[in-house]
Design an enzyme around this catalytic site. Structure first.
Site, mmCIF file in Angstrom:
data_model
loop_
_atom_site.group_PDB
_atom_site.id
_atom_site.type_symbol
_atom_site.label_atom_id
_atom_site.label_comp_id
_atom_site.label_asym_id
_atom_site.label_seq_id
_atom_site.Cartn_x
_atom_site.Cartn_y
_atom_site.Cartn_z
ATOM 1 N N HIS A 56 -8.379 7.643 -1.656
ATOM 2 C CA HIS A 56 -7.556 7.260 -0.529
ATOM 3 C C HIS A 56 -6.163 7.160 -1.533
ATOM 4 O O HIS A 56 -5.210 7.847 -1.888
ATOM 5 C CB HIS A 56 -7.735 6.000 -0.208
ATOM 6 C CG HIS A 56 -6.784 5.552 0.963
ATOM 7 N ND1 HIS A 56 -7.388 4.826 2.022
ATOM 8 C CD2 HIS A 56 -5.605 5.555 1.256
ATOM 9 C CE1 HIS A 56 -6.278 4.487 2.714
ATOM 10 N NE2 HIS A 56 -5.172 5.222 2.339
ATOM 11 N N TYR B 266 7.401 -14.838 -23.408
ATOM 12 C CA TYR B 266 8.441 -13.600 -23.218
ATOM 13 C C TYR B 266 9.395 -13.983 -22.069
ATOM 14 O O TYR B 266 8.946 -14.855 -21.304
ATOM 15 C CB TYR B 266 7.463 -12.338 -22.747
ATOM 16 C CG TYR B 266 8.070 -11.417 -22.222
ATOM 17 C CD1 TYR B 266 8.418 -10.180 -22.880
ATOM 18 C CD2 TYR B 266 8.805 -11.142 -20.827
ATOM 19 C CE1 TYR B 266 9.180 -9.173 -22.636
ATOM 20 C CE2 TYR B 266 9.483 -9.993 -20.370
ATOM 21 C CZ TYR B 266 9.766 -8.932 -21.401
ATOM 22 O OH TYR B 266 10.274 -7.989 -20.869
ATOM 23 N N ASP C 29 0.384 -5.795 -20.172
ATOM 24 C CA ASP C 29 1.414 -6.765 -19.805
ATOM 25 C C ASP C 29 1.327 -7.283 -18.550
ATOM 26 O O ASP C 29 1.708 -8.388 -18.149
ATOM 27 C CB ASP C 29 2.966 -6.102 -20.137
ATOM 28 C CG ASP C 29 3.285 -6.098 -21.462
ATOM 29 O OD1 ASP C 29 2.660 -6.878 -22.292
ATOM 30 O OD2 ASP C 29 4.118 -5.166 -21.845
ATOM 31 N N HIS D 9 0.771 5.742 -1.101
ATOM 32 C CA HIS D 9 -0.026 7.062 -1.469
ATOM 33 C C HIS D 9 0.806 7.530 -2.839
ATOM 34 O O HIS D 9 0.864 8.651 -2.848
ATOM 35 C CB HIS D 9 -0.208 8.137 -0.311
ATOM 36 C CG HIS D 9 -0.796 7.708 0.768
ATOM 37 N ND1 HIS D 9 -1.749 8.454 1.381
ATOM 38 C CD2 HIS D 9 -1.643 6.511 1.120
ATOM 39 C CE1 HIS D 9 -2.568 8.018 2.450
ATOM 40 N NE2 HIS D 9 -2.381 6.837 2.170
ATOM 41 N N HIS E 12 0.858 -1.378 -0.088
ATOM 42 C CA HIS E 12 -0.121 -0.004 0.030
ATOM 43 C C HIS E 12 0.961 1.149 0.024
ATOM 44 O O HIS E 12 1.722 1.421 0.960
ATOM 45 C CB HIS E 12 -0.884 0.086 1.250
ATOM 46 C CG HIS E 12 -1.686 1.172 1.242
ATOM 47 N ND1 HIS E 12 -2.454 1.780 0.359
ATOM 48 C CD2 HIS E 12 -1.755 2.102 2.434
ATOM 49 C CE1 HIS E 12 -2.781 3.077 0.862
ATOM 50 N NE2 HIS E 12 -2.460 2.929 2.070
#
Lengths: 242, 242, 242, 242
Positions: free
Chosen positions: D173, D231, D122, D99, D97
């Site tokens: 958020h 790939y 991708d 910001h 998480h």
């Protein structure tokens, strides 16, 4: 003469190098010159030489007509523009040209960089003009010289003072700035780029943002420049060269 | 053959590493190749290998049909695109592909990067085209090869010269650039990204900004490239590879 | 007294230097002060001195009326603004002023920095106000002092609490932030700049983005500040000073 | 158990530190966790501790209900969000998480990050959803836990697969991303931020830019992930974790 040129070569070299440190250029896309009015000589960056190959010694010395006096390399191809400005404006001692990104944004838009706040007013006493585009005839005749001519024309026609508005954006091209020496011209190049960025942000937030009041410009400009300046320390008259 | 490949491996390795220094990639999102037309061999980055694991030795050598000639690793999955361009355009010697942020902005918008100023004109003689999107059939049939095909088609249909417009953005994807070698292709990748950024800024400031005049493009492009170039130092014909 | 001033000089020096590390300034375009309420003394950066020339020793000590108590240099020309804030708001202990680019974008636009999300709410309990422009009379009378007056007026008229909204943008000028000491004021300057940037991005994506809900602001602000804060580690009451 | 935790502590520590290197955070504004499904233990960053004070040893070990098993510091206040995701989605092993600025731009705008190109495809098999805002009741009841609930609800209601769309932006958020371990969750956080930026640029240039074709998404996602991926190098099944 040699000693004087040694110092001026060093200053012009350092100013050119500082373009990188200030993130004003990519590759070789910039040039700085300084003039010695007494000697009648200009020192300028050589054309298209990588910045890590520049030295004080390979700066090119030319006379006021662009004839190479010292140096084996070609001077910057923008030299004729510098010469026009030095000829028109006897008070200026150094010139910077870059393709700095934010300033080019305005040059390509064809808009003046408007006076919107005090950062601008601390160094530029009015909006920074955008010139008209050069005509086809001007481009074909003598492109770099006419670039200088159109800058001078812009200041003349609008009755602007190049000593209080020390910069311009050339339409579809990019910024030129100047000052009493190369170092101050660099300072103005940094301010012009920063103000161009601030103003882009402002236009994004409020597309109709108005010019700031004239009396705030008077206050900010005059507290830094001139006889009654009180910004900075006492021994300096004009405080914007640090 | 070994000596020649040693040099080309080193150049391709260095060009790939320089993608990071120029802030053109994140992680492994780019690839550079160079072709040796006499040997008929292409050297290209291996697929999906972290940049700090790359060495000149683990660059992959393939023939013009994509068969691995030297190397234990898979070549970049974009190899078939490189091959199509090398086949179509015998003058080019190096290719760069990235997902650089500003260029992708235009690729996703589906717009050409318009010719708005002299920075652009110094290296690209006209707006940088955005291809059409690939069709479902093309994607399913042979995606990476058809990416090359659609690039070539774009230049053919619009009658553009890949030697004077050394780059493209592929719709919904990102930029490819090229040049006489890998180093010049990198240079063009940097210019394309910078011009994409300048033009985004210009569009923000003046959404209706017009293309710059053709005669300014002629002047800027031709003072750097071709027989009468006068930018840079005398020993070089084309000055944009420093 | 000397020992206390030694510590406060050091803190103010370090806070000024940190403006560069946080990319909040160019050249000398910022100033930080801290007040010792018991001694009645303020320590502030000298005016217009390059950052690499600053030392703890050349910070200027003034009393609450701006008289220089220790130091040979002029205090920052913005000192009268700092003094007005210290006089009006006895809880604050440090003040920062910059021309940081994103905040200036809003100041020039003349808009409050709106409360749009939780990053904002973690440190500012409500939109960050933009003051009105100073009048011509205010500018001529006592510019820097009146800048402080108009900030205090803004908080008074809107009934805002400077301890829960520790920052402002002055119209056509730039941001001031404050806190219990210089370090916290710096922290708030960084947050204000980051929120200004986030909100510019949001306005670009969705020009009609609405304020975030009040109850989310309550939650985020109060989990960091006050008696029931549970963010961070136990020994701290207010968590936003790290 | 100790040895296993030593490794996981080290990985979680390194992932947290890498948030700074990837420019995804300011100050302490991010957290990373990893779960050991066999031990039923989660290792997470402590709350509000400066990054230069973090060590593998001060990472906090909690059980699936959030009880601290090892460590003297409080776990990240966002732990309950992590727990909800670990409970709902047994395939995920790490969560990030932040910001980060670009992602917050979209979260505050209240818009999904749309699928506009191949960089997105991708790693994310579809637009990255923006959740609804939490209700006042949810915020007051159990804010951090309900943040997890609303993320899971978003994926359930829209019938999205968290293993192929490994990220979300929470309204007002910011972003959460996940993966098979902390390192992969970090990778996805970088991609999400970069795609958010690319898409902001695209919206600036062409406000009406359309979603890219589904068949291009299928091609790009599937050439990197799953049984037929081609790939990268052969020993890896899913290539996006380098």
């Amino acid at each position: 003469m040699t000693n004087q040129l040694t110092e001026i070569r060093k200053r012009v070299y350092e100013a050119n190098i500082s373009l990188q440190e200030h993130n004003l250029i990519k590759f070789t896309w910039g040039n700085v010159s300084e003039i010695d009015r007494q000697l009648g000589l200009i020192v300028i960056k050589p054309s298209g030489v990588a910045y890590d190959k520049l030295t004080p010694e390979n700066m090119v010395v030319v006379d006021i007509n662009g004839n190479v006096i010292e140096g084996d390399l070609n001077p910057s191809s923008d030299l004729p523009t510098h010469i026009e400005l030095y000829k028109a404006w006897p008070e200026i001692g150094g010139i910077v040209h870059t393709h700095s990104t934010e300033a080019v944004g305005w040059a390509q838009a064809g808009y003046d960089i408007p006076y919107l706040g005090t950062t601008h007013a601390d160094y530029f006493y009015g909006s920074i003009p955008c010139t008209r585009a050069l005509t086809e005839e001007e481009v074909e005749h003598s492109y770099e010289k006419e670039t200088g001519t159109v800058i001078v024309e812009t200041f003349d026609e609008r009755n602007l003072n190049p000593m209080t508005i020390p910069g311009v954006v050339v339409r579809n091209h990019g910024p030129f700035t100047w000052g009493k020496n190369a170092k101050q011209a660099i300072y103005h190049a940094v301010v012009l780029e920063e103000v161009a960025k601030m103003n882009r942000f402002t236009k994004q937030i409020n597309h109709n943002a108005k010019l700031a009041p004239q009396y705030i410009m008077d206050k900010h400009y005059l507290r830094k420049h001139g006889a009654n300046a009180y910004y900075g320390q006492k021994e300096k008259i004009c405080k914007n060269d640090k």
